[in-house]
Design an enzyme around this catalytic site. Structure first.
Site, PDB file in Angstrom:
ATOM      1  N   GLU A  43      -0.152  12.263   9.309  1.00  8.13           N
ATOM      2  CA  GLU A  43      -0.021  11.001   8.575  1.00  8.13           C
ATOM      3  C   GLU A  43       0.591   9.925   9.452  1.00  8.13           C
ATOM      4  O   GLU A  43       0.171   8.759   9.421  1.00  8.13           O
ATOM      5  CB  GLU A  43       0.827  11.200   7.316  1.00  8.13           C
ATOM      6  CG  GLU A  43       0.148  12.003   6.215  1.00  8.13           C
ATOM      7  CD  GLU A  43      -1.115  11.347   5.686  1.00  8.13           C
ATOM      8  OE1 GLU A  43      -1.256  10.109   5.815  1.00  8.13           O
ATOM      9  OE2 GLU A  43      -1.969  12.069   5.156  1.00  8.13           O
ATOM     10  N   TYR A 126       4.718   5.715   1.438  1.00  6.54           N
ATOM     11  CA  TYR A 126       3.355   6.221   1.609  1.00  6.54           C
ATOM     12  C   TYR A 126       3.372   7.636   2.191  1.00  6.54           C
ATOM     13  O   TYR A 126       2.755   8.562   1.644  1.00  6.54           O
ATOM     14  CB  TYR A 126       2.531   5.309   2.522  1.00  6.54           C
ATOM     15  CG  TYR A 126       1.272   5.990   3.004  1.00  6.54           C
ATOM     16  CD1 TYR A 126       0.170   6.099   2.174  1.00  6.54           C
ATOM     17  CD2 TYR A 126       1.219   6.585   4.270  1.00  6.54           C
ATOM     18  CE1 TYR A 126      -0.977   6.762   2.587  1.00  6.54           C
ATOM     19  CE2 TYR A 126       0.089   7.252   4.691  1.00  6.54           C
ATOM     20  CZ  TYR A 126      -1.005   7.333   3.847  1.00  6.54           C
ATOM     21  OH  TYR A 126      -2.124   8.025   4.263  1.00  6.54           O
ATOM     22  N   ASP A 144      -1.376   2.737   0.162  1.00  2.00           N
ATOM     23  CA  ASP A 144      -1.479   2.090   1.470  1.00  2.00           C
ATOM     24  C   ASP A 144      -2.596   1.061   1.403  1.00  2.00           C
ATOM     25  O   ASP A 144      -3.043   0.680   0.323  1.00  2.00           O
ATOM     26  CB  ASP A 144      -1.726   3.124   2.567  1.00  2.00           C
ATOM     27  CG  ASP A 144      -3.096   3.803   2.441  1.00  2.00           C
ATOM     28  OD1 ASP A 144      -3.747   3.661   1.381  1.00  2.00           O
ATOM     29  OD2 ASP A 144      -3.508   4.469   3.406  1.00  2.00           O
TER      30      ASP A 144
END
Length: 350
Positions: A43, A126, A144
């Site tokens: 991520e 996020y 996001d």
């Protein structure tokens, strides 16, 4: 997160998206694991890097640091070196600090609670939502740019995504769409939809699984959404460096942590005026960062005496480095390119 009464029409959108994802979701190596460490790293890597460009970097990083302990135990130079090519080096510094934090505060086990994940250095809402939902079944939408874009277009919603309240606003709408206990899959489906179909420019609406429900598509206004009124201010910045060398050695020093390029290595930023006679070359480089347009002047200074070189290194606390030794250090891209081209004797570069 407050629980909202879900509208069947909203849920139908979520089901369509999940059905599409079950067939067309991207086959990615980190989709084959629920390991929170690997999900966290992926991520962070792919927040600022397209998957096609960053995949080899992600795999190499995971190979070198396969778990939290190996990352926490590594040196700063080693972490930055294996982040090379991904840019935005503050991300590497943050995951290094967070790994140490996990070892110290969570006994080396990645925390499973959203609120604890959010405490880790460099992790925002996020990333915390993504890891929580994918690995631990947390009920948090990973809001996001993809979420903002898809939701704005679906409902032709002109809510300004640059507002500080946008995260909460779009979280509330998203919760109405997501089928129960499918948050992790839904978050990944939104990532794929936003990346592959509902793109910022030239979205491929004709094959979108929810185009029948999309108000922006039905009214021909996809280009108007999402709405972002606040523009990021980009400033100009001028920098000067001196590539001070003697024979095949040159001087470097690690940058501080109070400005751009934190903890990366650089050349001296000044030399004595009397050294003007030793300047052999001047190169000007233009380089863009997210919020900066950089104008960089680099002067090559070839010193004729070893003692002059070594005394300046000692007084300025510089490291004497060869080209080979510099390969184990991480430099800002313009300086890395300069070293590379100096090593092969090229006169200029862009």
């Amino acid at each position: 997160m407050e629980t909202y009464k879900q509208n069947p029409d909203f849920l139908n959108i979520g089901r369509k998206l999940l059905d599409w994802y079950s067939v067309y979701g991207r086959d990615l190596p980190f989709r084959k694991t629920k390991n929170p460490y690997k999900i966290w790293i992926c991520e962070v890597v792919f927040q600022q890097t397209r998957i096609a460009q960053g995949m080899s970097h992600y795999l190499n990083f995971i190979e070198r640091f396969p778990d939290i302990k190996s990352l926490a135990d590594a040196s700063t130079d080693d972490v930055l070196l294996h982040w090379k090519g991904l840019g935005y080096y503050s991300r590497a510094m943050n995951i290094h600090k967070a790994a140490k934090q996990i070892v110290e505060e969570f006994n080396g086990e990645f925390p499973s609670e959203y609120r604890d994940i959010l405490k880790l250095k460099g992790i925002g809402k996020y990333t915390a939502a993504a890891v929580s939902s994918i690995c631990f079944g947390g009920d948090y939408p990973a809001i996001d740019g993809n979420f903002y874009r898809v939701i704005s277009r679906l409902f032709a919603d002109d809510y300004d995504i640059s507002k500080s309240t946008a995260f909460q606003y779009f979280s509330e709408i998203s919760m109405k769409i997501i089928p129960e206990n499918r948050m992790g899959d839904f978050n990944q489906a939104m990532m794929d939809l936003g990346s592959e179909i509902c793109k910022p420019k030239n979205p491929v609406c004709i094959i979108c699984p929810v185009n029948e429900d999309c108000l922006a598509f039905s009214t021909g206004k996809t280009n108007l959404f999402p709405v972002k009124n606040k523009k990021t201010e980009v400033k100009d910045l001028s920098l000067t460096y001196y590539f001070v060398s003697f024979e095949d050695k040159f001087l470097i020093r690690r940058r501080g942590t109070d400005f751009i390029w934190k903890n990366l290595y650089e050349f001296p930023v000044s030399v004595p005026e009397a050294w003007e006679q030793y300047i052999a070359k001047h190169t000007n480089v233009k380089h863009k960062l997210t919020h900066r347009n950089l104008n960089i002047d680099i002067y090559t200074v070839n010193l004729p005496h070893q003692n002059l070189f070594e005394d300046f290194a000692s007084e300025g606390d510089f490291i004497i480095s060869s080209f080979e030794e510099s390969q184990s250090k991480s430099f800002p891209k313009p300086l890395e390119n300069y070293i590379k081209h100096s090593a092969v004797g090229e006169a200029s570069f862009h």
